[in-house]
Write a protein that holds these residues in place. Sequence first.
Motif, short mmCIF file in Angstrom:
data_model
loop_
_atom_site.label_atom_id
_atom_site.label_comp_id
_atom_site.label_asym_id
_atom_site.label_seq_id
_atom_site.Cartn_x
_atom_site.Cartn_y
_atom_site.Cartn_z
N THR A 1 31.87 87.74 -18.63
CA THR A 1 33.25 88.23 -18.56
C THR A 1 33.63 88.71 -17.16
OG1 THR A 1 32.55 90.47 -19.21
CG2 THR A 1 33.18 88.95 -20.96
N VAL A 2 32.69 88.73 -16.23
CA VAL A 2 32.97 89.20 -14.87
C VAL A 2 32.64 88.13 -13.84
CG1 VAL A 2 32.41 90.91 -13.10
CG2 VAL A 2 32.65 91.63 -15.48
N VAL A 3 31.40 87.65 -13.84
CA VAL A 3 30.93 86.76 -12.78
C VAL A 3 31.49 85.35 -12.95
CG1 VAL A 3 28.90 85.79 -11.65
CG2 VAL A 3 28.85 88.14 -12.50
N MET A 4 31.41 84.81 -14.16
CA MET A 4 31.90 83.44 -14.36
C MET A 4 33.40 83.31 -14.13
SD MET A 4 29.54 82.04 -17.51
CE MET A 4 30.30 80.43 -17.38
N PRO A 5 34.24 84.25 -14.62
CA PRO A 5 35.67 84.15 -14.28
C PRO A 5 35.94 84.26 -12.79
CG PRO A 5 35.35 85.58 -16.17
CD PRO A 5 33.99 85.29 -15.62
N LEU A 6 35.07 84.97 -12.08
CA LEU A 6 35.23 85.07 -10.63
C LEU A 6 35.14 83.70 -9.97
CD1 LEU A 6 35.45 87.02 -8.19
CD2 LEU A 6 32.96 87.04 -8.13
N ALA A 7 34.23 82.86 -10.45
CA ALA A 7 34.12 81.50 -9.91
C ALA A 7 35.39 80.71 -10.17
CB ALA A 7 32.92 80.81 -10.54
N ALA A 8 36.02 80.93 -11.33
CA ALA A 8 37.27 80.23 -11.63
C ALA A 8 38.39 80.68 -10.70
CB ALA A 8 37.67 80.48 -13.08
N PRO B 1 36.01 84.58 0.62
CA PRO B 1 35.03 84.96 -0.42
C PRO B 1 34.17 86.17 -0.02
CG PRO B 1 35.02 82.59 -0.05
CD PRO B 1 35.83 83.18 1.06
N ILE B 2 33.79 86.24 1.25
CA ILE B 2 32.93 87.34 1.69
C ILE B 2 33.67 88.67 1.63
CG2 ILE B 2 31.67 88.25 3.69
CD1 ILE B 2 31.06 85.37 4.45
N PHE B 3 34.96 88.67 2.01
CA PHE B 3 35.73 89.91 2.05
C PHE B 3 36.19 90.36 0.67
CE2 PHE B 3 37.16 88.43 6.50
CZ PHE B 3 36.00 88.94 7.06
N THR B 4 36.34 89.44 -0.27
CA THR B 4 36.98 89.78 -1.55
C THR B 4 36.04 89.78 -2.75
OG1 THR B 4 37.59 87.46 -1.92
CG2 THR B 4 39.16 88.84 -0.73
N CYS B 5 34.92 89.11 -2.66
CA CYS B 5 34.10 88.88 -3.85
C CYS B 5 33.64 90.19 -4.49
CB CYS B 5 32.90 88.00 -3.48
SG CYS B 5 32.00 87.40 -4.92
N THR B 6 33.03 91.07 -3.70
CA THR B 6 32.51 92.31 -4.27
C THR B 6 33.64 93.22 -4.74
OG1 THR B 6 32.38 93.20 -2.01
CG2 THR B 6 30.37 92.24 -2.93
N ILE B 7 34.80 93.17 -4.07
CA ILE B 7 35.93 93.99 -4.50
C ILE B 7 36.42 93.54 -5.87
CG2 ILE B 7 38.29 94.69 -3.95
CD1 ILE B 7 37.64 94.32 -1.02
N ILE B 8 36.55 92.23 -6.07
CA ILE B 8 37.01 91.72 -7.36
C ILE B 8 36.00 92.02 -8.45
CG2 ILE B 8 37.65 89.64 -8.62
CD1 ILE B 8 38.67 88.46 -6.07
N ILE B 9 34.72 91.94 -8.13
CA ILE B 9 33.70 92.29 -9.12
C ILE B 9 33.87 93.75 -9.54
CG2 ILE B 9 31.22 92.72 -9.42
CD1 ILE B 9 30.68 90.21 -7.84
N GLY B 10 34.10 94.63 -8.57
CA GLY B 10 34.29 96.04 -8.89
C GLY B 10 35.50 96.28 -9.76
N LEU B 11 36.62 95.63 -9.45
CA LEU B 11 37.83 95.81 -10.25
C LEU B 11 37.64 95.26 -11.66
CD1 LEU B 11 40.53 94.84 -7.59
CD2 LEU B 11 40.01 97.13 -8.44
N ALA B 12 37.08 94.07 -11.77
CA ALA B 12 36.88 93.47 -13.10
C ALA B 12 35.90 94.29 -13.93
CB ALA B 12 36.39 92.03 -12.95
#
Length: 334
Positions: free
Chosen positions: A146-153, A188-199
């Motif tokens: 519910t967090v990592v796989m949607p991030l790839a999408a 991706p480097i600047f946003t990936c961990t931020i989106i993971i935190g929000l999700a």
Amino acid sequence: DSSKLACLRWNASGDLPFSARELLAMDGDIGEAYRDAWRRLMSENRASSMVVLAPPFDPFGEVLRPFVHVARAALPPQPPPSNSAELGAEDVGEPVLMSSLAIVVDILEVAYARFPYILTGTILLVFLVVAIAFRAALAPVKMFFTVVMPLAAVFGVAVWVYQMKGLHFLGIPALTSAEGAGFYWGTPIFTCTIIIGLALDYDIFLFARVVELRQMGFDNEASVRGAIVLTGPIITSAGLIMAIALGGLLLCDVPANNQIGFVMAFGVLVDTFVIRTCLVPAVLTLASGLNYWPQRMPDATKTSRDLDALFCERAAGAGPGPGSDREGSGRGDL
């Protein structure tokens, strides 16, 4: 046309009417121009020199990275011995292709080489914290879907928008990239961990309510339904606020900021309106016993019908407060 180029030698003139030494001592504008170029391109001890290349393409485009690789591969490990003898030097250094843009290529490759380790470490650490906090060892496994796989999408859509120019027909500069440009490598480097935190933040809000209702005796399906209803307004409001705030980057004139703003705003909206409402309930109702293991939950004595009755009482103002039990009712109030 490389056939018209000739190497200016230091001592012997060769095919040219003068040598480099003679030019340095020459009077007039030609000598002054050559001395100025010498000062800029040659070290003081004459141990190294710089050759300036002006490539016939946009150095900020997608051609830069393969050009740097091809150019560096074409450089010999060391110049021929005849050159070193002519210069009167025993050792000649290795030729190196270097520029500010070549440094950017090096940073890109170093960053992407380390990025998988950073991403994996971040995911493992936050999932470990979730497992300890909820005393549910397998909850992070479900959160992976519910967090990592949607991030790839989300990043797949961003590549479609900016690399493949899927929304170019709209004519909105913030939703496309310039000719010869594409998806910014730093996004991706600047946003990936931020989106993971929000999700993950929204998932934790929802899962905390699921655990609370399950501990009150509701079955798993009723707990998931109740959690979605109870957390819906606050998660939706928070998601819209974050999307509006992050989407403000789409209003600036910097393409990199446009892409970063799109990825984060789109990621928050997808998590708020698609993942939370569709994917999370489906994952939490599959193999429901794994949601809380090894934590022991009370027997499920209440169903969705009891939950609906509880919501009706709450809407009528009968419920005293979250997680409390009204004396004699036998039902937990939210």
